[in-house]
Scaffold this motif. Structure first.
Motif, PDB file in Angstrom:
ATOM      1  N   ALA A  97     -16.053  11.159 -50.873  1.00 26.54           N
ATOM      2  CA  ALA A  97     -14.647  11.486 -51.132  1.00 26.54           C
ATOM      3  C   ALA A  97     -13.843  10.194 -51.028  1.00 26.54           C
ATOM      4  N   SER A  99     -10.085   8.247 -51.441  1.00 29.70           N
ATOM      5  CA  SER A  99      -8.634   8.376 -51.500  1.00 29.70           C
ATOM      6  C   SER A  99      -8.075   7.148 -52.210  1.00 29.70           C
ATOM      7  N   TYR A 100      -7.232   7.390 -53.223  1.00 26.53           N
ATOM      8  CA  TYR A 100      -6.714   6.305 -54.046  1.00 26.53           C
ATOM      9  C   TYR A 100      -5.218   6.092 -53.814  1.00 26.53           C
ATOM     10  N   CYS A 101      -4.773   4.891 -54.101  1.00 23.68           N
ATOM     11  CA  CYS A 101      -3.343   4.586 -54.070  1.00 23.68           C
ATOM     12  C   CYS A 101      -3.028   3.608 -55.195  1.00 23.68           C
ATOM     13  N   ARG A 118      -8.135   3.510 -51.278  1.00 26.40           N
ATOM     14  CA  ARG A 118      -7.433   3.317 -50.003  1.00 26.40           C
ATOM     15  C   ARG A 118      -8.323   3.632 -48.817  1.00 26.40           C
TER      16      ARG A 118
END
Length: 251
Positions: A97, A99-101, A118
């Motif tokens: 999994a 998490s992107y920014c 991120r």
């Protein structure tokens, strides 16, 4: 992308185990202290570790499938029924999994306009049961069962030792799974052992890859009744048979 129809991620609020790598941070003035804090890696260092662990599970699934292909072909072509039970074991389902920014932090290839990573996590299927039910069958330093013949799960451990034998032979002495552990034929936290010629001092599958275990497999592995069944056509390794009991069922 549509969610999977079964297994991990197939329903909302799916219980999972969330893992991320960490390192120990000791006080600067007490380097030998037993007290430490948990430190997080930078994304640039964390992501390769997560991908390596996911890669272990990916290859382990393929290597275990190779064993069952060998078993199924041998039993289908045998003139007599196989004289023992074959368990159907699998590894926990897992996935990465990320998490992107959009901020200018994280990992991005030069010239790429893709969102930046991120944080990352490895999600694993929950194994139901208590600590007392969790068993370590084979250590990555030794290709033979950790259990004694009179202990619960010993015959299952013999089967897992047999899977190593098959994987070693079918990959030309290059690779096999180790660190078998779990409960109720559902295993987790395994390791992939590779011959030194494969990794060439690179950390392909993580720190648990003991290359010496592969190069010395033929002298250390002790064949049991699974290995010796003529239908599998395996060359016998080791000096003696560990399966001293005539009980070939599984507990």
């Amino acid at each position: 992308m549509s969610p999977p129809t079964s297994g991990l991620g197939s329903r909302a609020r799916h219980d999972v185990i969330v893992k991320c790598p960490f390192h120990k941070v000791y006080p600067k003035d007490l380097p030998a202290s037993l007290e430490y804090k948990i430190g997080c890696y930078l994304v640039a260092d964390e992501s390769p570790k997560l991908f390596r662990e996911a890669n272990v599970l990916y290859w382990a699934k393929a290597l275990l499938g190779l064993v069952y292909d060998v078993i199924d072909r041998a039993t289908a072509g045998a003139s007599e029924p196989i004289p023992f039970d074959i368990p159907r074991v699998r590894f926990v389902k897992a996935g990465l999994a990320l998490s992107y920014c959009q901020q200018d932090t994280g990992i991005k290839k030069p010239g790429s306009k893709a969102p930046l990573i991120r944080a990352g996590f490895l999600l694993k299927e929950v194994i139901d049961g208590g600590d007392a039910d969790f068993i370590k069958y084979i250590h990555n330093m030794d290709p033979n069962p950790l259990l004694d013949p009179d202990e619960f799960g010993y015959n299952f451990a013999l089967f897992l030792a047999f899977t190593q034998h098959v994987q070693y032979v079918k990959t030309g002495g290059l690779v096999f799974i180790s660190d078998y552990q779990g409960m109720h034929f559902l295993l987790t936290d395994l390791q992939i052992m590779t011959h030194p010629s494969i990794s060439k001092n690179r950390e392909i599958f993580g720190g648990g890859n003991i290359e010496k275990a592969v190069s010395e497999f033929e002298s250390c592995h002790i064949c049991n009744h699974f290995c010796k069944w003529p239908g599998f056509g395996l060359e016998e390794f080791g000096a003696r048979d560990q399966s001293s009991s005539n009980d070939t069922g599984f507990h």
